[in-house]
Motif scaffolding. Structure first.
Motif, short mmCIF file in Angstrom:
data_model
loop_
_atom_site.label_atom_id
_atom_site.label_comp_id
_atom_site.label_asym_id
_atom_site.label_seq_id
_atom_site.Cartn_x
_atom_site.Cartn_y
_atom_site.Cartn_z
N ILE A 82 0.89 -1.44 0.00
CA ILE A 82 0.03 0.03 0.16
C ILE A 82 0.76 1.22 -0.36
N ALA A 83 1.82 1.12 0.86
CA ALA A 83 2.91 2.53 0.80
C ALA A 83 3.47 2.66 -0.56
N VAL A 84 3.85 1.67 -1.07
CA VAL A 84 4.73 1.85 -2.33
C VAL A 84 3.85 2.24 -3.44
N SER A 85 2.59 1.67 -3.40
CA SER A 85 1.68 1.88 -4.41
C SER A 85 1.21 3.38 -4.30
N ALA A 86 0.94 4.00 -3.12
CA ALA A 86 0.71 5.24 -2.84
C ALA A 86 1.76 6.28 -3.34
N ALA A 87 2.82 6.08 -3.23
CA ALA A 87 3.96 6.89 -3.50
C ALA A 87 3.93 6.86 -5.07
N ALA A 88 3.99 5.58 -5.72
CA ALA A 88 4.09 5.62 -7.23
C ALA A 88 2.79 6.15 -7.81
N ALA A 89 1.58 6.20 -7.38
CA ALA A 89 0.44 6.73 -7.94
C ALA A 89 0.53 8.21 -7.79
N ALA A 90 1.15 8.66 -6.36
CA ALA A 90 0.88 10.25 -6.24
C ALA A 90 1.97 10.83 -7.37
N ALA A 91 3.17 10.08 -7.61
CA ALA A 91 3.87 10.65 -8.65
C ALA A 91 3.33 10.64 -10.03
N SER A 92 2.63 9.76 -10.48
CA SER A 92 1.87 9.55 -11.57
C SER A 92 0.74 10.67 -11.50
N TRP A 93 0.21 11.04 -10.84
CA TRP A 93 -0.90 11.75 -10.58
C TRP A 93 -0.18 13.34 -10.88
N ALA A 94 0.80 13.51 -10.00
CA ALA A 94 1.50 14.84 -10.07
C ALA A 94 2.12 15.13 -11.40
N LEU A 95 2.75 14.06 -11.93
CA LEU A 95 3.32 14.37 -13.32
C LEU A 95 2.43 14.27 -14.62
N VAL A 96 1.25 13.45 -14.55
CA VAL A 96 0.60 13.40 -15.68
C VAL A 96 -1.05 13.59 -15.42
N ASP A 97 -1.65 12.94 -14.38
CA ASP A 97 -2.84 12.82 -14.51
C ASP A 97 -3.57 14.33 -14.00
N ARG A 98 -3.08 15.10 -12.98
CA ARG A 98 -3.65 16.32 -12.91
C ARG A 98 -3.21 17.38 -14.22
N ARG A 99 -2.31 17.18 -14.89
CA ARG A 99 -1.87 17.97 -16.20
C ARG A 99 -2.94 17.61 -17.41
N ALA A 100 -3.13 16.40 -17.39
CA ALA A 100 -3.93 15.80 -18.51
C ALA A 100 -5.38 16.35 -18.76
#
Length: 100
Positions: A82-100
């Motif tokens: 759960i911890a590593v999933s949250a970290a990787a998901a947060a990075a993906s959101w920050a770099l891609v999802d919020r900008r898309a």
């Protein structure tokens, strides 16, 4: 049909892959789920964050899976995933999802 955010693909690939591997006792099946999820995210990563961003997010996701193993020895398997999933998901959101 709405697109699935890449952050959910990453988190789902890590947690779903672990759940399947644990349920079936076949780690390779978990790897297939993880690879499919990351494979689905890469084209959008590349489109929004460029090749460098896609490479970085792919490496971060693979690193998260690798980091979950030693972390599991300290905090337990599911908390680690759960911890590593949250970290990787947060990075993906920050770099891609919020900008898309």
């Amino acid at each position: 049909m709405a697109r699935i955010p890449t952050s959910l693909l990453v988190a789902g690939g890590l947690t779903g892959g672990f759940a399947l591997a644990q349920a079936t006792k076949k780690r390779q099946l978990g790897g297939v789920v993880f690879t499919a999820a990351i494979g689905a995210a890469v084209p959008r990563w590349r489109k929004v964050a460029g090749v460098g961003g896609a490479v970085a997010l792919t490496g971060l996701s693979a690193g998260a899976m690798g980091a979950s193993h030693p972390l599991a020895k300290k905090i337990g398997a599911w908390p680690s995933v759960i911890a590593v999933s949250a970290a990787a998901a947060a990075a993906s959101w920050a770099l891609v999802d919020r900008r898309a």
